[in-house]
Each structure stands twice: as C-alpha cells, then as structure tokens.
Design a protein around this motif. Structure first.
Motif, PDB file in Angstrom:
ATOM      1  N   VAL A 286       1.103  -1.163  -0.007  1.00 30.53           N
ATOM      2  CA  VAL A 286       0.073  -0.170  -0.235  1.00 30.53           C
ATOM      3  C   VAL A 286       0.805   1.238  -0.095  1.00 30.53           C
ATOM      4  N   TYR A 287       0.373   2.259  -0.768  1.00 29.09           N
ATOM      5  CA  TYR A 287       1.254   3.314  -0.750  1.00 29.09           C
ATOM      6  C   TYR A 287       0.141   4.532  -0.694  1.00 29.09           C
ATOM      7  N   THR A 288       0.352   5.427   0.224  1.00 30.22           N
ATOM      8  CA  THR A 288      -0.397   6.582   0.392  1.00 30.22           C
ATOM      9  C   THR A 288       0.342   7.967   0.153  1.00 30.22           C
ATOM     10  N   PRO A 289      -0.138   8.790  -0.524  1.00 29.75           N
ATOM     11  CA  PRO A 289       0.493  10.024  -1.007  1.00 29.75           C
ATOM     12  C   PRO A 289       0.853  10.983   0.076  1.00 29.75           C
ATOM     13  N   PHE A 290       0.200  10.670   1.379  1.00 32.18           N
ATOM     14  CA  PHE A 290       0.809  11.692   2.345  1.00 32.18           C
ATOM     15  C   PHE A 290       0.972  10.420   3.737  1.00 32.18           C
ATOM     16  N   ARG A 293      -2.294   6.436   8.537  1.00 30.04           N
ATOM     17  CA  ARG A 293      -2.435   5.377   9.239  1.00 30.04           C
ATOM     18  C   ARG A 293      -3.258   4.378   8.491  1.00 30.04           C
ATOM     19  N   ALA A 294      -2.611   3.259   8.326  1.00 32.52           N
ATOM     20  CA  ALA A 294      -3.325   2.167   7.171  1.00 32.52           C
ATOM     21  C   ALA A 294      -3.621   1.194   7.855  1.00 32.52           C
ATOM     22  N   THR A 295      -5.021   0.777   7.698  1.00 30.17           N
ATOM     23  CA  THR A 295      -5.206  -0.439   8.241  1.00 30.17           C
ATOM     24  C   THR A 295      -5.598  -1.652   7.362  1.00 30.17           C
ATOM     25  N   ILE A 296      -4.874  -2.851   7.481  1.00 32.84           N
ATOM     26  CA  ILE A 296      -5.079  -3.791   6.390  1.00 32.84           C
ATOM     27  C   ILE A 296      -6.252  -4.807   7.058  1.00 32.84           C
ATOM     28  N   ILE A 297      -7.226  -4.886   6.329  1.00 29.17           N
ATOM     29  CA  ILE A 297      -8.339  -5.692   6.826  1.00 29.17           C
ATOM     30  C   ILE A 297      -8.342  -6.980   5.960  1.00 29.17           C
ATOM     31  N   SER A 306      -0.465   0.221  10.158  1.00 23.80           N
ATOM     32  CA  SER A 306       0.878   0.785   9.811  1.00 23.80           C
ATOM     33  C   SER A 306       0.606   2.153   9.433  1.00 23.80           C
ATOM     34  N   TYR A 307       1.772   2.789   9.983  1.00 29.48           N
ATOM     35  CA  TYR A 307       1.968   4.191   9.936  1.00 29.48           C
ATOM     36  C   TYR A 307       3.029   4.634   8.776  1.00 29.48           C
ATOM     37  N   GLY A 308       2.787   5.667   8.226  1.00 28.83           N
ATOM     38  CA  GLY A 308       3.945   6.091   7.073  1.00 28.83           C
ATOM     39  C   GLY A 308       3.208   6.387   5.775  1.00 28.83           C
ATOM     40  N   LYS A 309       4.009   6.344   4.778  1.00 27.56           N
ATOM     41  CA  LYS A 309       3.474   6.190   3.490  1.00 27.56           C
ATOM     42  C   LYS A 309       3.339   5.044   2.507  1.00 27.56           C
TER      43      LYS A 309
END
Length: 345
Positions: A286-290, A293-297, A306-309
């Motif tokens: 996963v890539y987030t442009p900013f 906090r990404a939650t993998i379901i 996970s935190y970050g980009k």
C-alpha cells in the motif's frame, strides 16, 4: 495505468437538484474532477446532456424507489420503474439492460430536525444480483450528525466534521459478502443537491456542489488513458467502476490521488477488484500519498496497522483483503480512504 477522480450520486434540476447539468459540470471542472455521474430521481432526461463538458465527462444514471430501498442504476438506457416494495425487480431490470447497480445509503441514522428522523434505508437484504453498496454518503451523514440546534449550526460552519466514516453496519455487511466470495464492490456518493433553506432573512445552501465535490469522491484506475471520445471513455469509466478498480476517499483534507493498493509477487501485481490465485511469497503493498495510518483488513478483521507512506504485509495467506486509511488532521485521525478488496484464493 491512469487514475481519474469522479463524483457520483448527484442530483440536477431534472429532479430535486438546484443546478442544471451544464452548471454542475462547470463546478466539477473547477474542483478538478475528471468525471461525474448524475443520478436524478426517476428520470434519465439528463442523458441528453451526456458527454464532455468543460473537460469533465458527464455520465447519467438514475436513482430508483422512494421511501426506502434506494438503488443507483448505472449504465442503463431506459427508465427503471420504481418498485420500493420489491427491490429485486428493480435490480433484475438494471441487469437485463446490461447496467450495474448500487444500494444507496443503506444504514442512515436520521436527524430529529429532519422530518422527525426520517430515513431512506435499505430494508431487503435477501436481494441478489446487485453489484455494489454505497458505504459513505456525504449528505446522508451530514444530516445524521445534526442532533440539535447547536450541532446544526456547527455542521453548517464545519460540514466535514460530520464525516465520521462509513458506519460499522455497512462495512460488516460488505465484509460478509466478500468472505462469501461475492464480488460486491464499495462506492461513495456525495448525494449533492445544491439545495438551500431559509432561516430568517438568510438563505443557506445545503450540500452545495463545490463543497460536495471536495468530500466523498471515487478514484478509478484504468488500463489506458481517457481519449476525449465520449463513447469509449464512458465504457472505460464504467468498466473500472464495475470491476471495483477504485477506492472511496474524503479528499477534503488531503487529496488521495496517487494511493495504491496491490497484491504482488515477483512476476505480477493484482489490483482492487481482482481475484488472485494464491502462491507462496505473495505480499501486500500500500502506498499513501501522505503519511497516514493504514489498516489492513483480512476477512473482516484487522490484520495490521501501519504508519507512514509505504505499508507492506509480507507472506500473506489466502483470504480477502481491503484497506482503510485515516489521515492526521490537527489532533486526531480522520477517515480518508476505503479500498475495494482483492481476493487471494
């Protein structure tokens, strides 16, 4: 691959919206949208205005039914007759026309200041053959947040404050379908009307189009770029939406353009909406442009936060995966991105 931003579930002056389709398209262009889908109540009259306007691809479907079981009929050519008591017949007719349909705002809460907490829920979950569920509806959730006079004033001044994210009930229902292997995709709608209310000598705009087009958007991934050809580009956009090559985002705080969610191995990558055959060594990317906090379901349960980009889950196993992302705004995390799933089976 190319990415495009659109806004769906929009009402024009052909039903209970305030502006013409031409005016709505002009506002969409100013907001940086690539496409919009008009879904007026009970009519397809807007199809005479389909095509590119101000550089925005305008598509026209319709919203079917009245007091409950609202259904967004996409890519249809003939008006779908309302049948609120038997929504399966509505779904079947959309499918007969080769279109696809989305259950709209299924779990509304209502507001005591709007028709004594009147809602327009989806009541019949025995239906089959539908292609999607609207998990997040801006106007619906904005209205739900108005519990009294003071919250009403607050949300008029700070409408984004109402966006608490998709309700748990709708996400649980979606996960249930996904675990069963049913390709039910998630969508988000603005439900923009551009309506206004008069309070004393003042007239306040409710769900103005320019605000709505910065709120709940749909981002699609296409294999090739749009060419400026109405017919071919319509097929490209509808194909991406049908397949779930998309995510829903609140682009108000930060635009989610550039987000990516893939299942990978050494040879290839699978995108949202895909079904991948399990192989050893697969991992989730996963890539987030900013930073976020990404939650993998996985199978409806949290697999990792996970935190970050960049967010990676290695050596994944069989299951259905989707992503929820929250972005920090002031002192809290706000709901931002909700992806369609990838099945590993």
């Amino acid at each position: 691959m190319a990415e495009y931003i659109g806004n769906i579930h929009i009402h024009s002056s052909y039903s209970d919206g305030h502006n013409s389709i031409e005016e709505i398209a002009s506002i969409a262009a100013q907001c940086g949208l690539d496409f919009i889908i008009i879904t007026d109540h009970g009519t397809l009259k807007g199809q005479q205005r389909q095509g590119y306007q101000k550089g925005v691809l305008v598509l026209v479907g319709m919203e079917v039914n009245d007091y409950a079981n609202h259904y967004l009929a996409m890519d249809v050519r003939r008006v779908i007759a309302a049948n609120t008591g038997r929504p399966q017949q509505v779904i079947d007719e959309v499918n007969r026309q080769g279109g696809f349909g989305i259950i709209a705002h299924p779990f509304e809460k209502g507001s005591p200041l709007y028709k004594k907490s009147k809602t327009y829920p989806w009541l019949d979950w025995n239906v089959t053959g539908f292609q999607g569920i609207e998990i997040w509806n801006f106007l619906s959730q904005w209205r739900d947040g108005i519990k009294g006079f003071f919250t009403g004033v607050w949300l008029l001044l700070n409408p984004a404050g109402s966006l608490v994210g998709p309700y748990p009930e709708v996400m649980a229902k979606l996960d249930e379908y996904h675990i069963q292997g049913k390709p039910v995709m998630l969508y988000g709608g603005s439900d923009a009307h551009g309506a206004s209310v008069k309070i004393g000598i003042f007239r306040l705009r409710i769900s103005p189009y320019d605000l709505c087009f910065k709120m709940i958007n749909v981002h699609i991934i296409t294999a090739s770029a749009l060419k400026g050809n109405e017919r071919k580009d319509q097929e490209t956009v509808y194909s991406a939406l049908r397949r779930g090559r998309s995510w829903v985002a609140c682009d108000y705080y930060k635009n989610s353009r550039g987000f990516r969610f893939e299942i990978r191995n050494e040879q290839q990558a699978w995108l949202p909406g895909d079904k991948a055959e399990y192989q050893e060594g697969m991992y989730l990317y996963v890539y987030t442009p900013f930073p976020a906090r990404a939650t993998i379901i996985k199978n409806g349960q949290i697999a990792r936060v996970s935190y970050g980009k960049k967010h990676i889950l290695r050596n994944i196993t069989e299951g259905v995966y989707r992503i929820e992302v929250h972005i920090r705004h002031h002192l809290t995390y706000r709901p931002w991105i909700f992806s369609n799933p990838i099945w590993v089976q």
